[in-house]
Design an enzyme around this catalytic site. Sequence first.
Site, PDB file in Angstrom:
ATOM      1  N   SER A 126      11.412   3.630   1.557  1.00 33.54           N
ATOM      2  CA  SER A 126      10.669   4.756   2.123  1.00 33.54           C
ATOM      3  C   SER A 126      10.902   4.885   3.613  1.00 33.54           C
ATOM      4  O   SER A 126      11.158   3.892   4.324  1.00 33.54           O
ATOM      5  CB  SER A 126       9.168   4.562   1.856  1.00 33.54           C
ATOM      6  OG  SER A 126       8.392   5.478   2.596  1.00 33.54           O
ATOM      7  N   TYR A 154       2.203  -0.524   3.343  1.00 29.62           N
ATOM      8  CA  TYR A 154       3.209   0.016   2.415  1.00 29.62           C
ATOM      9  C   TYR A 154       4.609  -0.085   3.024  1.00 29.62           C
ATOM     10  O   TYR A 154       5.550  -0.572   2.379  1.00 29.62           O
ATOM     11  CB  TYR A 154       2.856   1.470   2.110  1.00 29.62           C
ATOM     12  CG  TYR A 154       3.867   2.230   1.297  1.00 29.62           C
ATOM     13  CD1 TYR A 154       4.049   1.956  -0.055  1.00 29.62           C
ATOM     14  CD2 TYR A 154       4.614   3.264   1.862  1.00 29.62           C
ATOM     15  CE1 TYR A 154       4.962   2.679  -0.819  1.00 29.62           C
ATOM     16  CE2 TYR A 154       5.512   3.992   1.117  1.00 29.62           C
ATOM     17  CZ  TYR A 154       5.692   3.700  -0.217  1.00 29.62           C
ATOM     18  OH  TYR A 154       6.594   4.413  -0.965  1.00 29.62           O
ATOM     19  N   LYS A 158       7.754  -2.406   1.676  1.00 27.37           N
ATOM     20  CA  LYS A 158       9.071  -1.846   1.349  1.00 27.37           C
ATOM     21  C   LYS A 158      10.169  -2.530   2.145  1.00 27.37           C
ATOM     22  O   LYS A 158      11.258  -2.833   1.616  1.00 27.37           O
ATOM     23  CB  LYS A 158       9.077  -0.337   1.626  1.00 27.37           C
ATOM     24  CG  LYS A 158       8.297   0.490   0.621  1.00 27.37           C
ATOM     25  CD  LYS A 158       8.962   0.485  -0.746  1.00 27.37           C
ATOM     26  CE  LYS A 158       8.321   1.460  -1.706  1.00 27.37           C
ATOM     27  NZ  LYS A 158       8.964   1.466  -3.041  1.00 27.37           N
TER      28      LYS A 158
END
Length: 338
Positions: A126, A154, A158
């Site tokens: 991402s 998050y 990732k």
Amino acid sequence: MRIVVTGASGFLGRLLAGALLRAGTFGGEPISRLVLVDRVVWPGDSQGAGAAVQVVHGELLEHLDTIFAEPVDVLFHLAAAVSAECEADFDLGMRANVDATRALLEAARAQSRSDGPVVRMLFASSVAVYGSHPALPLPPAVSETTVPVPRSSYGTQKLMCEHLIADCTRRGFVDGRVVRLMTVAVRPGRPNAAASGFLSGIVREPLAGLPAVCPVDPGLKVALSSPRRTVAGILRVAEAERGSGPGRLDGPLPVNLPAVTVSVADMLATLRQVAGDTVADRVTLAPDPAVEAIVGSWPAVFDHRRAAALGLDPDPSFLSVLQDYLTDHPDAIAALLD
């Protein structure tokens, strides 16, 4: 050619599975089995043309033996807990994102050590791996050589997975490929828990006759990619042969999928231009500092040369993105546009 898609019942997973079923081949080879894995029941027709479909329903970590019961040639790892979920529940994010990815890598490693094929693994990372920090501000245009400094759990998770996949690739356990997804819009269906979900909601809901809330300053710029371009990018990177030169995947760096840069105000203006005042006026501004802190930390302008070398281009404009949505989802439009 046995291909596994995790997160297959999600929005992108369904689109990717559909594209693979329609093609019937991967890298010029016939697909003999397409394994669709998700904890949510697969919503599509499992009788795909050109490939036998196997649906694996349940938690990923509990079904590794089923997934690897036969050799896996290609693995698309799309399953993940999304940004706002990970910020609200750290343990959920670590389990769904880091632990699941490591478990897949271990299973793939065991396969190769048992003289099975080396798995070609495409990991959906991402843009959230990037973030602006006073000690390390982002450059005017971000590229794959820009140092990632994630500003969310998050994004951190990732990035951890990216490094783990790179090391497993270096050691020959897998052939790992990483694509960093931009915000994908416009997504059909119900809102999800992603912090960026409003970027679809401020278009999708008004077109469906529903109110929508914009939680950020309209002047905020974002990097968007349509579903069509996103799936095309995932497939292109997965199928690319390694090596130098146009069309080949050169080196260990991830690929930032290309995106169009647009402000939220421009998105709303385009919605007004296409759908009229009645539709556009269904959007109200209600600032949410938590959402703006996450989405506002992501870069909006990218250097697309690495993607361009693979033949990938961004959407030409947000107008094009909106027109794609209207074409692909006519049933999601409540009434005739003004």
